[in-house]
Motif scaffolding. Sequence first.
Motif, PDB file in Angstrom:
ATOM      1  N   UNK A  53       4.378   7.252   8.007  1.00  0.00           N
ATOM      2  CA  UNK A  53       5.286   6.126   7.790  1.00  0.00           C
ATOM      3  C   UNK A  53       5.213   5.135   8.950  1.00  0.00           C
ATOM      4  N   UNK A  54       5.083   5.635  10.173  1.00  0.00           N
ATOM      5  CA  UNK A  54       4.972   4.737  11.329  1.00  0.00           C
ATOM      6  C   UNK A  54       3.665   3.946  11.278  1.00  0.00           C
ATOM      7  N   UNK A  55       2.568   4.584  10.897  1.00  0.00           N
ATOM      8  CA  UNK A  55       1.292   3.872  10.780  1.00  0.00           C
ATOM      9  C   UNK A  55       1.350   2.825   9.677  1.00  0.00           C
ATOM     10  N   UNK A  58       3.457  -0.107  10.878  1.00  0.00           N
ATOM     11  CA  UNK A  58       2.712  -0.941  11.816  1.00  0.00           C
ATOM     12  C   UNK A  58       1.681  -1.810  11.130  1.00  0.00           C
ATOM     13  N   UNK A  59       1.007  -1.240  10.127  1.00  0.00           N
ATOM     14  CA  UNK A  59       0.025  -2.014   9.374  1.00  0.00           C
ATOM     15  C   UNK A  59       0.704  -3.140   8.601  1.00  0.00           C
ATOM     16  N   UNK A  60       1.832  -2.838   7.964  1.00  0.00           N
ATOM     17  CA  UNK A  60       2.560  -3.877   7.234  1.00  0.00           C
ATOM     18  C   UNK A  60       3.085  -4.956   8.182  1.00  0.00           C
ATOM     19  N   UNK A  61       3.538  -4.554   9.364  1.00  0.00           N
ATOM     20  CA  UNK A  61       4.022  -5.530  10.354  1.00  0.00           C
ATOM     21  C   UNK A  61       2.894  -6.461  10.787  1.00  0.00           C
ATOM     22  N   UNK A  62       1.728  -5.877  11.035  1.00  0.00           N
ATOM     23  CA  UNK A  62       0.584  -6.696  11.458  1.00  0.00           C
ATOM     24  C   UNK A  62       0.175  -7.659  10.347  1.00  0.00           C
ATOM     25  N   UNK A  63       0.159  -7.183   9.100  1.00  0.00           N
ATOM     26  CA  UNK A  63      -0.181  -8.062   7.990  1.00  0.00           C
ATOM     27  C   UNK A  63       0.869  -9.160   7.813  1.00  0.00           C
ATOM     28  N   UNK A  64       2.128  -8.849   8.027  1.00  0.00           N
ATOM     29  CA  UNK A  64       3.204  -9.840   7.896  1.00  0.00           C
ATOM     30  C   UNK A  64       3.075 -10.924   8.963  1.00  0.00           C
TER      31      UNK A  64
END
Length: 96
Positions: A53-55, A58-64
């Motif tokens: 869930x943390x990974x 983080x991936x969704x945050x970077x894409x956002x």
Amino acid sequence: MSSFHRRTFLRFRNLAFNAPRRPRHPLLRVAVGLLGVALLLALVVVGVFVGAAMLAGGLLWRLWVQRGARAGVRRRDQAFEGSYRVVGKAQLPLAH
């Protein structure tokens, strides 16, 4: 020191620092062992899901954050500027 304080201290020491005893009954020992293994496996599974869930977060945050930027274009404030000079390999004295 009064005897009351000494008795309280010894009781606390016995409760806090004595190792817990294993059960004597064989089936109860097996049950406690299986309970420990089940608890360990549950903690590992929860840890794996929390890590995944943390990974994903983080991936969704970077894409956002990068949703408006064009791919392959470097922003102006990220350019590297400066003067450079090549430094030669260090020469060590010969040891005799």
